[in-house]
Design a protein around this motif. Structure first.
Motif, mmCIF file in Angstrom:
data_model
loop_
_atom_site.group_PDB
_atom_site.id
_atom_site.type_symbol
_atom_site.label_atom_id
_atom_site.label_comp_id
_atom_site.label_asym_id
_atom_site.label_seq_id
_atom_site.Cartn_x
_atom_site.Cartn_y
_atom_site.Cartn_z
ATOM 1 N N TYR A 107 0.833 -1.205 0.000
ATOM 2 C CA TYR A 107 0.000 0.000 0.000
ATOM 3 C C TYR A 107 0.871 1.260 0.000
ATOM 4 C CZ TYR A 107 -3.488 3.423 1.488
ATOM 5 O OH TYR A 107 -4.299 4.522 1.561
ATOM 6 N N ALA A 108 1.868 1.275 0.891
ATOM 7 C CA ALA A 108 2.733 2.459 1.001
ATOM 8 C C ALA A 108 3.517 2.686 -0.287
ATOM 9 C CB ALA A 108 3.683 2.313 2.186
ATOM 10 N N THR A 109 4.004 1.599 -0.882
ATOM 11 C CA THR A 109 4.753 1.731 -2.140
ATOM 12 C C THR A 109 3.875 2.393 -3.198
ATOM 13 O OG1 THR A 109 5.997 -0.259 -1.569
ATOM 14 C CG2 THR A 109 6.110 0.469 -3.864
ATOM 15 N N ALA A 110 2.639 1.907 -3.319
ATOM 16 C CA ALA A 110 1.716 2.455 -4.320
ATOM 17 C C ALA A 110 1.405 3.926 -4.038
ATOM 18 C CB ALA A 110 0.431 1.638 -4.345
ATOM 19 N N GLN A 111 1.197 4.254 -2.772
ATOM 20 C CA GLN A 111 0.869 5.642 -2.423
ATOM 21 C C GLN A 111 2.059 6.571 -2.645
ATOM 22 O OE1 GLN A 111 -2.331 6.627 -1.524
ATOM 23 N NE2 GLN A 111 -2.682 4.511 -2.154
ATOM 24 N N LEU A 112 3.238 6.112 -2.251
ATOM 25 C CA LEU A 112 4.425 6.960 -2.382
ATOM 26 C C LEU A 112 4.762 7.220 -3.851
ATOM 27 C CD1 LEU A 112 6.705 5.475 0.424
ATOM 28 C CD2 LEU A 112 5.622 7.718 0.434
ATOM 29 N N GLN A 171 2.926 7.798 -6.156
ATOM 30 C CA GLN A 171 2.082 8.845 -6.763
ATOM 31 C C GLN A 171 2.587 10.250 -6.450
ATOM 32 O OE1 GLN A 171 -2.038 8.166 -5.763
ATOM 33 N NE2 GLN A 171 -1.856 5.998 -6.298
ATOM 34 N N ILE A 172 3.561 10.345 -5.583
ATOM 35 C CA ILE A 172 4.074 11.673 -5.219
ATOM 36 C C ILE A 172 5.118 12.111 -6.245
ATOM 37 C CG2 ILE A 172 5.364 12.989 -3.481
ATOM 38 C CD1 ILE A 172 4.029 11.233 -1.359
ATOM 39 N N LEU A 227 9.241 11.812 -6.212
ATOM 40 C CA LEU A 227 9.691 10.828 -5.214
ATOM 41 C C LEU A 227 10.227 9.585 -5.922
ATOM 42 C CD1 LEU A 227 8.019 9.901 -1.892
ATOM 43 C CD2 LEU A 227 8.705 8.064 -3.433
ATOM 44 N N ARG A 228 11.380 9.132 -5.469
ATOM 45 C CA ARG A 228 12.004 7.957 -6.078
ATOM 46 C C ARG A 228 12.321 6.940 -4.987
ATOM 47 N NH1 ARG A 228 17.630 7.262 -7.913
ATOM 48 N NH2 ARG A 228 18.000 9.346 -7.117
ATOM 49 N N ILE A 229 11.770 5.743 -5.152
ATOM 50 C CA ILE A 229 12.029 4.686 -4.176
ATOM 51 C C ILE A 229 13.394 4.072 -4.460
ATOM 52 C CG2 ILE A 229 11.300 2.379 -3.399
ATOM 53 C CD1 ILE A 229 8.385 3.365 -3.802
ATOM 54 N N ILE A 230 14.204 3.951 -3.411
ATOM 55 C CA ILE A 230 15.537 3.355 -3.556
ATOM 56 C C ILE A 230 15.458 1.926 -3.014
ATOM 57 C CG2 ILE A 230 17.981 3.542 -2.928
ATOM 58 C CD1 ILE A 230 17.092 5.935 -4.548
ATOM 59 N N GLY A 231 15.722 0.976 -3.875
ATOM 60 C CA GLY A 231 15.632 -0.422 -3.459
ATOM 61 C C GLY A 231 14.314 -1.018 -3.896
ATOM 62 N N ARG A 232 14.400 -1.815 -4.958
ATOM 63 C CA ARG A 232 13.182 -2.401 -5.514
ATOM 64 C C ARG A 232 13.332 -3.903 -5.626
ATOM 65 N NH1 ARG A 232 8.956 0.368 -7.039
ATOM 66 N NH2 ARG A 232 9.134 2.610 -7.285
ATOM 67 N N ALA A 233 13.912 -4.485 -4.605
ATOM 68 C CA ALA A 233 14.093 -5.934 -4.606
ATOM 69 C C ALA A 233 12.723 -6.611 -4.645
ATOM 70 C CB ALA A 233 14.865 -6.355 -3.360
ATOM 71 N N LYS A 234 12.683 -7.786 -5.265
ATOM 72 C CA LYS A 234 11.416 -8.524 -5.348
ATOM 73 C C LYS A 234 10.945 -8.910 -3.958
ATOM 74 C CE LYS A 234 12.397 -10.470 -9.843
ATOM 75 N NZ LYS A 234 13.879 -10.368 -9.713
ATOM 76 N N GLU A 235 11.886 -9.323 -3.129
ATOM 77 C CA GLU A 235 11.539 -9.714 -1.759
ATOM 78 C C GLU A 235 12.054 -8.638 -0.807
ATOM 79 O OE1 GLU A 235 10.510 -12.956 -0.618
ATOM 80 O OE2 GLU A 235 10.189 -13.756 -2.637
ATOM 81 N N LYS A 236 11.118 -8.033 -0.098
ATOM 82 C CA LYS A 236 11.519 -6.983 0.846
ATOM 83 C C LYS A 236 10.822 -7.166 2.189
ATOM 84 C CE LYS A 236 11.612 -2.563 -0.345
ATOM 85 N NZ LYS A 236 11.335 -1.262 -1.024
ATOM 86 N N VAL A 237 11.513 -6.793 3.260
ATOM 87 C CA VAL A 237 10.828 -6.648 4.540
ATOM 88 C C VAL A 237 10.099 -5.305 4.488
ATOM 89 C CG1 VAL A 237 12.393 -8.124 5.877
ATOM 90 C CG2 VAL A 237 12.904 -5.690 5.660
#
Lengths: 416, 159
Positions: free
Chosen positions: A321-326, A328-329, A332-342
């Motif tokens: 949910y947070a990934t999808a919401q972020l 949209q900003i 904003l660039r997410i750092i770290g897009r591993a398939k498996e994440k905590v």
């Protein structure tokens, strides 16, 4: 067939009931309800853990293992029960393989200072990765410098995943140890530790797994994983600070020289010679952190009562949910897009320093971590000074994610 | 500007300005605005020697000494820190080493920005204040023999 809503209910956790167990979540920061999203740094503590600490000091405070009086017996029993609970929690074969330390950092240092100094020779190689926390870099650098050994680094791809082919190339007859994070504290990437361990063992190397970021999220089975060492901290699992665990395979621990000298770790002391205690006490010199170790059992009980599977589902839902919401900003660039994440997200925002964002979020009662997350080499790899990191725990909600995104939009507006 | 006013008078002025704000958002908006208005430091001053240690963000601080007074200029890559720096410069720049050394910067507490001086913030404001006072102390010591001295090396000079 059950209606899907019923299934949903059976599988999801009651976050409202859980939040009630964490007194700090009732407080306000800067006039607004606290939104605590810095769980990868340390998690909050449920009332039961706080009560366990209070109970120890109120009712049976005593030094352990030596006293013959009632209080000492009660305290010793409670302390040792935590060892059993930890053994079950990580599926260790034997209780004496569980050593209490001050935290993950001390656990790793213990291995570096004892096993490392005995077994690492000039020209030997130790492998870590680009993703490591400073705690899993510096002890090995110190050791390599002292022994004239070589530290090798597994690179990562743009998603923040280990490049396994490169890792395979790094392994060789000189590899003596692979020390690797189970999950990255800065990016959240979950590393394929089973594969890493299998290949390392095939090359004749031991493996230490830094479980600081994984143990609270994932099922840990050290036997299935087949790691030689596993290190983690209580305070990231809803337990007290100042207490950590080192698991090690028994025959390896037995063969290791002692770490700190003093009380508890000895069998017999004369001025001519001292013989050392058996495992695990051989590595537990001095009066340990009794109260916090005892209360840690309550924290593990809390996790087991809620259920790790339920917790993981809840946290993964927040992550998605947070990934999808972020995303949209704008900017904003997410750092770290591993398939498996905590359940943590690192990100940067164009033309806004992470520190400014952190201050402005705090101004709205939202706690995130900003900076290099004690992983400077990783930040250099991405050519950024640091990130903003939101990390989620069992008590976080989608509404809190909305608070975060709202706070971010407002902060960006103020800074532009 | 600040050259004619005492440090205490400038501090009082800032406290009065902040008393007009009702909310923290307003305070931060004002500080961010100050940050935006602070003239950027010329690139030749943005060198390692001028970096203030202990910052999550980067702060560069340069100073020079003219006619017995210390003048500061500074920059940061973070906007709120830059705004706070702007206030420090407004308060301290253009004063004698003794005036700078004896000032306690009480205005920071009075405008509610004490948290930015805390170690945990690691935003370098504390290091920045220390560095400004170090410069003042250094000029004071040197002042015995010279009255003109520029500190904060530039690229040209360090090459």
């Amino acid at each position: 067939m059950m209606p899907s809503s019923t299934i949903q209910k059976a599988q999801t956790l009651d976050v409202i009931a859980i939040r009630k167990q964490f007194p700090v979540l009732n407080r306000e920061v800067k006039g607004r309800p606290l939104v605590y999203l810095d769980n990868a740094a340390t998690s909050q503590k449920p009332q039961a853990v706080i009560d366990a600490l209070l109970d120890y000091y109120t009712n049976y405070n005593a030094n352990i293992h030596r006293g013959i009086h009632t209080l000492a017996e009660e305290a010793t029993a409670a302390f040792e029960e935590t060892r059993d609970a930890v053994q079950r929690f990580i599926h260790a074969p034997a209780r004496e393989e569980i050593i209490f330390t001050r935290g993950t950092t001390e656990s790793i240092n213990l291995v570096a200072y004892t096993w490392g100094r005995k077994n690492i020779k000039s020209g030997d190689e130790i492998i870590i990765s680009t993703l490591e926390h400073h705690s899993n870099i510096v002890p090995w650098q110190i050791l390599c410098e002292e022994k004239n050994a070589i530290l090798k680094i597994i690179p990562i791809n743009d998603n923040g995943e280990l490049m396994m082919d490169e890792y395979k190339q790094l392994l060789g007859p000189k590899t003596k140890l692979v020390s690797i994070a189970h999950a990255s504290n800065a990016l959240g990437s979950i590393n394929p530790v089973k594969q890493i361990i299998e290949w390392a063992h095939a090359a004749g190397s031991l493996v230490l797994v830094d479980g600081a970021q994984s143990t609270v999220h994932l099922d840990i089975d050290v036997q299935d994983m087949d790691c030689d060492f596993f290190a983690f901290s209580a305070h990231k699992l809803y337990g007290p600070t100042g207490t950590g665990i080192l698991y090690g395979k028994k025959h390896i621990l037995e063969d290791m020289p002692v770490f700190l000298g003093g009380g508890e770790m000895i069998k017999e002391v004369t001025f001519a010679k001292t013989t050392y205690n058996d495992l695990p006490y051989k590595f537990e010199a001095g009066t340990p952190n009794i109260a916090d170790v005892i209360a840690f059992k309550t924290a593990l009980q809390f996790i087991e009562d809620v259920g790790k599977e339920k917790i993981r589902k809840h946290e993964q839902d927040l992550l998605v949910y947070a990934t999808a919401q972020l995303e949209q900003i704008p900017g904003l660039r997410i750092i770290g897009r591993a398939k498996e994440k905590v359940s943590l997200i690192s990100f940067v925002i164009d033309k806004a320093h992470p520190q400014d964002i952190g201050i402005l979020l705090d101004n709205r009662g939202i706690a995130v971590r900003t900076g290099h997350h004690c992983a400077e080499p990783l930040m250099k790899c991405y050519h950024i000074p640091g990130t903003i990191r939101a990390s989620f725990a069992v008590y976080n909600t989608r509404e809190e994610v909305d608070e975060l995104t709202g706070g971010l939009r407002k902060a960006i507006k103020m800074l532009s | 500007m600040s050259e004619e006013k005492t440090i205490a008078a400038t501090e009082k002025e800032i406290v009065e300005e902040f008393s007009l704000f009702d909310s923290w958002d307003d305070k931060y908006e004002y500080i961010i605005d100050l940050g935006k208005k602070l003239p950027p430091l010329e690139d030749r001053f943005k060198i390692n020697e001028n970096k203030v240690k202990g910052c999550q963000s980067t702060v560069w601080l340069a100073s020079d000494f003219r006619e017995g007074k210390v003048f500061f200029k500074a920059d940061s890559d973070a906007m709120i820190v830059k705004g706070l720096i702007s206030m420090l410069i407004r308060v301290l720049s253009g004063h004698t080493p003794d005036e700078i050394l004896s000032d306690k910067l009480d205005f920071i507490r009075e405008i509610g920005m004490t948290t930015h001086l805390a170690q945990t913030r690691s935003n370098g404001l504390l290091s920045m204040v220390k560095q400004m006072k170090h410069f003042a102390l250094a000029y004071k010591i040197k002042n015995g023999s010279i009255t003109e001295y520029e500190h904060g090396r530039t690229e040209n000079k360090s090459n």
